[in-house]
Design a protein around this motif. Structure first.
Motif: not given
Length: 217
Positions: A57-65, A115-119, A124-138
């Protein structure tokens, strides 16, 4: 949210692994994995990150905040890697995933993003963020994913009708759509009715399932 032990149990279940096979992936004994699955032992943060890497899971990093009050009095701190974590502390673990560009989805997924975003989501596998770039899902009402939002995509989840997915048709760019099924065929439907619903062609790839929309839920 899940703690580390719960995440391992879900990973084992969703990947249909025996306890022995899970232990082999983690490079540890079956008995050691059993303690984690039962919650009778808690790993250090350093160990969690080592095992996350062992699972690929190369995108995953654990932190305790958030830390326990009887450990330190400061509100914002982190555990040293050698400090053992309690079950309660692990419930505050958070993870950082790369923010990818749609152009990154043309080939194999990159191992990192600028860039990275925290959550607090445990994938269950590798996860990543994507920006929504048009209104096709609006959509004018109901479920909607407006332009400018960030969607968190988990590539380890099984796609199912009704889910929002990232799909890539042969020779075309990847798109964000809702997967539906009609007459035994899979279709990719936009939430904005001004865009067409299209058939999943032979060779259509699913690059993950949307699990969160930043700023909405």
């Amino acid at each position: 949210m899940e703690n580390w032990n719960e995440f391992l149990a879900r990973y084992k279940r969703e990947h249909k692994l025996s306890q022995l096979k899970l232990a082999e992936r983690l490079h540890m004994t079956q008995g050691g994995v059993g303690h984690w699955l039962r919650g009778t032992r808690k790993p250090t943060l350093k160990t969690i990150n080592e095992k996350i890497e062992a699972l690929g899971l190369v995108y995953l990093q654990a932190q305790v905040m958030v830390v326990e009050r009887d450990v330190v009095r400061e509100a914002h701190g982190t555990y040293a890697s050698e400090r053992p974590l309690s079950a309660e502390a692990l419930r505050y673990a958070s993870f950082r995933f790369p923010v990818l560009k749609w152009a990154d989805l043309q080939g194999d997924l990159p191992l990192a993003g600028e860039l990275q975003e925290q959550t607090d989501y445990l994938p269950a596998g590798n996860a990543y963020w994507l920006p929504v770039e048009n209104d096709s899902m609006n959509a004018p009402s109901g479920k909607s994913v407006p332009e400018g939002m960030l969607v968190l995509v988990d590539s380890g989840l099984e796609v199912e009708p009704g889910k929002l997915v990232i799909a890539r048709q042969p020779g075309k760019s990847a798109v964000l759509r809702q997967l539906i099924e009609e007459g035994g065929e899979r279709l990719l439907r936009p939430l904005n009715t001004r865009y067409p619903t299209v058939l999943c062609e032979e060779g259509c790839e699913f690059l993950g399932v949307v699990v969160r929309v930043h700023g909405i839920f």
